[in-house]
Design a protein around this motif. Structure first.
Motif, short mmCIF file in Angstrom:
data_model
loop_
_atom_site.label_atom_id
_atom_site.label_comp_id
_atom_site.label_asym_id
_atom_site.label_seq_id
_atom_site.Cartn_x
_atom_site.Cartn_y
_atom_site.Cartn_z
N ALA A 29 0.80 -1.21 -0.09
CA ALA A 29 0.31 0.07 0.45
C ALA A 29 0.44 1.74 -0.16
O ALA A 29 1.99 0.67 0.77
CB ALA A 29 -1.03 0.29 0.86
N THR A 30 0.51 2.31 -1.11
CA THR A 30 1.24 3.37 -1.33
C THR A 30 1.55 4.29 0.40
O THR A 30 0.02 4.61 1.00
CB THR A 30 1.07 4.52 -2.34
OG1 THR A 30 0.77 3.48 -3.56
CG2 THR A 30 1.60 5.64 -1.51
N GLY A 31 2.76 4.92 0.71
CA GLY A 31 2.39 5.75 1.97
C GLY A 31 1.70 4.61 3.32
O GLY A 31 2.37 4.43 3.95
N ALA A 32 2.15 2.42 3.30
CA ALA A 32 2.11 2.75 4.10
C ALA A 32 3.58 2.15 5.55
O ALA A 32 3.80 1.95 6.11
CB ALA A 32 2.03 0.84 4.21
N THR A 33 4.88 2.28 4.71
CA THR A 33 5.93 2.59 5.28
C THR A 33 6.89 4.24 4.41
O THR A 33 6.53 4.34 3.41
CB THR A 33 6.80 1.49 5.44
OG1 THR A 33 7.97 1.24 5.86
CG2 THR A 33 7.00 1.50 3.94
N SER B 256 9.56 13.30 -7.73
CA SER B 256 9.47 11.82 -8.14
C SER B 256 8.32 11.03 -8.15
O SER B 256 7.56 10.72 -7.38
CB SER B 256 10.87 11.48 -7.80
OG SER B 256 11.98 12.02 -7.79
N TYR B 257 8.28 10.27 -8.77
CA TYR B 257 7.07 8.97 -9.35
C TYR B 257 7.48 7.86 -9.27
O TYR B 257 8.96 7.17 -9.46
CB TYR B 257 6.52 9.35 -10.30
CG TYR B 257 5.53 10.87 -10.65
CD1 TYR B 257 4.65 11.18 -9.87
CD2 TYR B 257 6.58 12.45 -10.93
CE1 TYR B 257 3.63 12.16 -9.44
CE2 TYR B 257 5.52 12.93 -10.53
CZ TYR B 257 4.45 13.40 -9.91
OH TYR B 257 4.12 14.39 -9.98
N SER B 258 7.12 6.79 -9.24
CA SER B 258 6.60 5.61 -9.14
C SER B 258 5.60 4.98 -9.73
O SER B 258 4.38 5.18 -9.21
CB SER B 258 7.32 4.82 -8.12
OG SER B 258 7.72 3.30 -8.16
N VAL B 259 5.68 3.61 -10.45
CA VAL B 259 4.34 2.85 -10.34
C VAL B 259 3.87 2.22 -9.02
O VAL B 259 5.21 1.60 -8.71
CB VAL B 259 5.43 1.86 -11.42
CG1 VAL B 259 3.17 0.78 -12.14
CG2 VAL B 259 4.94 2.33 -12.93
N VAL B 260 3.29 1.72 -9.40
CA VAL B 260 1.99 1.10 -7.94
C VAL B 260 2.59 -0.26 -8.22
O VAL B 260 2.07 -0.73 -9.60
CB VAL B 260 0.89 1.18 -7.70
CG1 VAL B 260 0.32 0.57 -6.91
CG2 VAL B 260 0.93 2.72 -6.92
N LEU B 261 3.10 -1.17 -7.48
CA LEU B 261 3.61 -2.63 -8.54
C LEU B 261 2.58 -3.77 -7.74
O LEU B 261 2.77 -3.55 -6.77
CB LEU B 261 4.91 -2.55 -7.48
CG LEU B 261 6.89 -2.06 -8.15
CD1 LEU B 261 7.77 -2.47 -7.31
CD2 LEU B 261 6.89 -1.67 -9.56
N GLY B 262 2.70 -3.52 -9.18
CA GLY B 262 1.33 -4.65 -9.42
C GLY B 262 1.67 -6.08 -9.75
O GLY B 262 1.57 -6.90 -9.82
#
Length: 248
Positions: free
Chosen positions: A152-156, A225-231
């Motif tokens: 989850a984005t921002g979980a850590t 900066s950006y990243s794909v949400v890895l799925g």
């Protein structure tokens, strides 16, 4: 766009997968602060797993070693691997013109179908296999982080380490990613300029949960900066790359 144009032509494997949702999550501690401050990365067991990608024109992108059965696998942004030209090599722990852990030739690359078909920014993750040296792979020399999806984005908090093409030493920053969209995440860290595409986002458990790229090929300013949400697509690509034939 946080890279310089590479000039590498390589064997490419494209993995196509229909998008599905992954329910798994990776947990981790928040990591060390202060958040949102970029510093020169000092040599350590963690930072030497990250290195610069070089073409004939110098270093243009960043990659990092991830664990695989062949002990020969890198993760980076797909847009770092899709250009044409000559030799492409990886230098882990590169610093001030020196490659203390060797120069590793990229011999195979894996791009997701979404990127190969239309340069979809939601598919901007790629893997590269490097040739071994005798019976040793790059992971035997510098170690490798686990590549995980479904976090989850921002979980850590995560720590991002990369190589601006204007510098001969890597930079490093820790912060919590935030949601940009359903498929993209962002992080606020100054100084991640051209050349940092492909930089790993590593959580407190030493797992790669993002790769600098995606939206605007990583961002058009050095501070965001950006990243794909890895799925699921990234997971399938990793499985294909990790079980691919060993190349020496």
């Amino acid at each position: 766009m946080k890279r310089m144009p590479p000039t590498a032509v390589l064997h490419v494997v494209v993995v196509v997968l229909l998008a599905v949702t992954s329910a798994s999550e990776a947990a981790a501690d928040d990591g060390s602060g202060p958040f949102g401050v970029t510093v020169t990365a000092v040599p350590s067991a963690e930072t030497v797993r990250v290195g610069a990608l070089f073409s004939g024109d110098g270093h243009f992108c960043t990659a990092s070693v991830v664990h695989s059965p062949g002990r020969d696998l890198l993760v980076t942004a797909a847009h770092c691997l899709d250009s044409e030209g000559g030799r492409l090599v990886f230098e882990p722990g590169y610093r001030n013109g020196r490659a203390p852990y060797g120069v590793w030739k990229v011999v195979r690359r894996y791009l997701p179908g979404g990127w190969a078909k239309g340069q979809d920014e939601d598919s901007d993750v790629g893997f590269a296999v490097v040739a071994g040296k005798g019976d040793r792979g790059v992971e035997d020399v510098v170690g490798g982080n686990r590549f995980v999806t479904g976090t989850a984005t921002g979980a850590t908090a995560v720590t991002v380490t990369g190589y601006p093409n204007s510098r001969e030493t890597p930079v490093r920053c820790t912060n919590k990613p935030t949601r940009h969209s359903r498929t993209q995440q962002r992080i606020d860290c100054p100084g991640f300029s051209g050349g940092t595409s492909g930089s790993p986002w590593v959580n407190g458990d030493g797992r790669v949960v993002g790769v600098l790229g995606g939206h605007e090929q990583g961002g058009v300013t050095p501070d965001v900066s950006y990243s794909v949400v890895l799925g699921a697509e990234a997971a399938a690509l990793y499985r294909a790359a990790a079980k691919g034939p060993a190349v020496n």
